[in-house]
Design an enzyme around this catalytic site. Structure first.
Site, PDB file in Angstrom:
ATOM      1  N   GLU A 241       0.835  -1.204   0.000  1.00 20.71           N
ATOM      2  CA  GLU A 241       0.000   0.000   0.000  1.00 20.71           C
ATOM      3  C   GLU A 241       0.867   1.250   0.000  1.00 20.71           C
ATOM      4  OE1 GLU A 241      -1.639   1.163   4.070  1.00 20.71           O
ATOM      5  OE2 GLU A 241      -1.252  -0.987   4.376  1.00 20.71           O
ATOM      6  N   GLY A 408       4.710  -7.583  10.976  1.00 24.40           N
ATOM      7  CA  GLY A 408       3.900  -7.284  12.146  1.00 24.40           C
ATOM      8  C   GLY A 408       2.444  -7.636  11.926  1.00 24.40           C
ATOM      9  N   ALA A 409       1.657  -7.458  12.972  1.00 22.29           N
ATOM     10  CA  ALA A 409       0.216  -7.715  12.900  1.00 22.29           C
ATOM     11  C   ALA A 409      -0.500  -6.685  13.759  1.00 22.29           C
ATOM     12  CB  ALA A 409      -0.106  -9.127  13.381  1.00 22.29           C
TER      13      ALA A 409
END
Length: 468
Positions: A241, A408-409
């Protein structure tokens, strides 16, 4: 002075740019936007940003433009002071710039928080034509020869075989599970709404970064891709993105992606997981609050009634994962610049959290080491007010002899540590599957330097290095 040459050039832009990068001995950047590629090399001038402001270096001279309370306000002034004709600047912003933007102290001795370069030469490729730019006609002739040799090399060498490097994608799982569990407890206690926690996976041995970039680009469908050696960093990435895009008319766009499931190119399995995304309350909530914050941030720099949410909660496939995605757009008001838009949106909500200031503080405390480029941005900036900033995720990093991945989350109140760990593994596979060991293939640089012979016995084309 800058001279330019345009010529028909129906070759794969990504493969040619990777070959050019492989042969380069200077700082360079490859930046791709849906098949249109810019390759830039050399540093006619640089702008280095830290807490003091923007330091312009050009022709052996330096000039500091103080921040004066606006950490990125000095960048525009520094850009305007460059004496050479400037078409675009290329560079990066590290995640630790976020501490400065949100009133916190950046790490000591961390180096520049952002770094931009005016290239000495560049090539624009779109699969139909090539546009070459350099300082003089002899420089342009050399650049032309290098382009043709790179095209010859790329035609003979497709994306190399990859996946021969074994990487432990679950390294430090207990530590990550504990960090997520602690964050969930704090979120449920009302200290914050969301935080993205990441973890590092070391890559053993050395890799061929241009070959890895080419192999990874063949296996990913990113919003942007990049390959660079600039400002002390080397990286190859496949960004899912953008942080922000601004056109010459002031139209501004950001693209928050939040909510993740694995993607395996199996229509029945992937379709079921897509359905899970839309039904999972945690994923939908995480996405919705991210979009809301992005819209609120843009409203602060855009003209009234111009901010809107487009394509709300569609699904974008990005390599080994699929995400819920939305576009948030607006138009800058007369009082704000593209750098203001970047400052208000950075770091991306999908790589930091809500509220950002508290999320950035928790990230610094929980992760143990600065993120550096991870979840920062790769920037392409024009003097006409245009800006394109790709979010640095799905990237392999190299610095000071170390090579690593990071993922990451997003953690919210409904998160479970085990699922967030699994999400990082799914994201890491977007890159880990394509790591090419150094020496496993004849690189364009090796061919150019030594006239090497490839495995099938045919001579690899010479790719000359830049003029000194």
């Amino acid at each position: 002075m800058t001279v330019e040459r345009r010529l028909p050039f129906e070759h794969d832009p990504v493969a040619v740019a990777a070959a050019l990068a492989s042969a380069s001995t200077e700082p360079h950047v490859v930046y791709e936007n849906h098949g249109a590629v810019t390759w830039a090399e050399g540093e006619h001038a640089t702008i280095s940003v830290d807490a003091a402001g923007s330091l312009l270096t050009e022709g052996g001279r330096q000039r500091l433009f103080p921040a004066d309370g606006r950490p990125l306000g000095s960048v525009t002034a520094a850009m305007g002071a460059v004496t050479a004709p400037v078409r675009r600047l290329h560079g990066w912003a590290g995640f630790e710039l976020s501490h400065l933007l949100h009133g916190q102290e950046p790490p000591a001795r961390h180096g520049p928080l952002a770094y931009l370069a005016v290239p000495s030469r560049e090539i624009l490729l779109d699969g139909r034509d090539a546009v070459l730019r350099a300082a003089t006609e002899p420089d342009l002739d050399l650049l032309h020869r290098r382009l043709l040799d790179a095209a010859g090399y790329a035609a003979e060498h497709d994306a190399p075989a990859a996946g021969r490097i074994e990487v432990d994608l679950r390294a430090d799982a207990p530590g990550y599970l504990a960090a997520v569990g602690s964050a969930v407890a704090d979120i449920r206690a009302g200290l914050l709404d969301k935080v993205i926690l990441s973890r590092v996976v070391e890559v053993p041995g050395d890799i061929d970064l241009p070959a890895t970039y080419l192999a990874g680009r063949r296996g990913n469908d990113p919003a942007r891709s990049f390959l660079f050696r600039l400002g002390g960093w080397e990286a190859a990435g496949f960004s899912p993105e953008i942080v922000v895009g601004v056109d010459a008319g002031g139209a501004v766009r950001t693209q928050p992606l939040a909510g993740t499931r694995a993607f395996e190119n199996d229509p029945s399995v992937d379709g079921a997981r897509r359905g899970e995304l839309y039904r999972d309350a945690k994923e939908v909530f995480e996405h919705a609050i991210s979009v809301r914050l992005a819209a609120d941030e843009l409203a602060g720099v855009c003209a009234p009634d111009t901010v809107r949410i487009d394509d709300f909660m569609s699904v974008k496939e990005r390599g080994s994962v699929q995400h819920l995605a939305s576009d948030v757009t607006g138009r800058l008001d007369a009082e704000h610049t593209p750098w203001d838009a970047f400052a208000t949106l950075f770091p991306a909500v999908t790589a930091s959290g809500i509220p950002k200031s508290e999320a950035c503080r928790r990230i610094r405390d929980a992760e143990g080491e600065p993120r550096g480029l991870y979840s920062g941005a790769v920037l392409s900036v024009g003097p006409d007010g245009t800006m394109d900033a790709a979010l640095v995720l799905r990237t392999v990093f190299r610095r000071d002899g170390r090579t690593w991945l990071r993922a990451g989350a997003g953690v919210v109140a409904q998160s479970t540590p085990e699922r967030e760990l699994e999400e990082t593994v799914e994201k890491l596979r977007s890159v880990s599957r394509f790591l090419v060991p150094a020496g496993s293939t004849v690189s364009a640089g090796a061919a150019g330097a030594a006239g090497s012979t490839v495995a099938n016995g045919s001579a690899a084309p010479r790719v000359p290095a830049a003029a000194s």
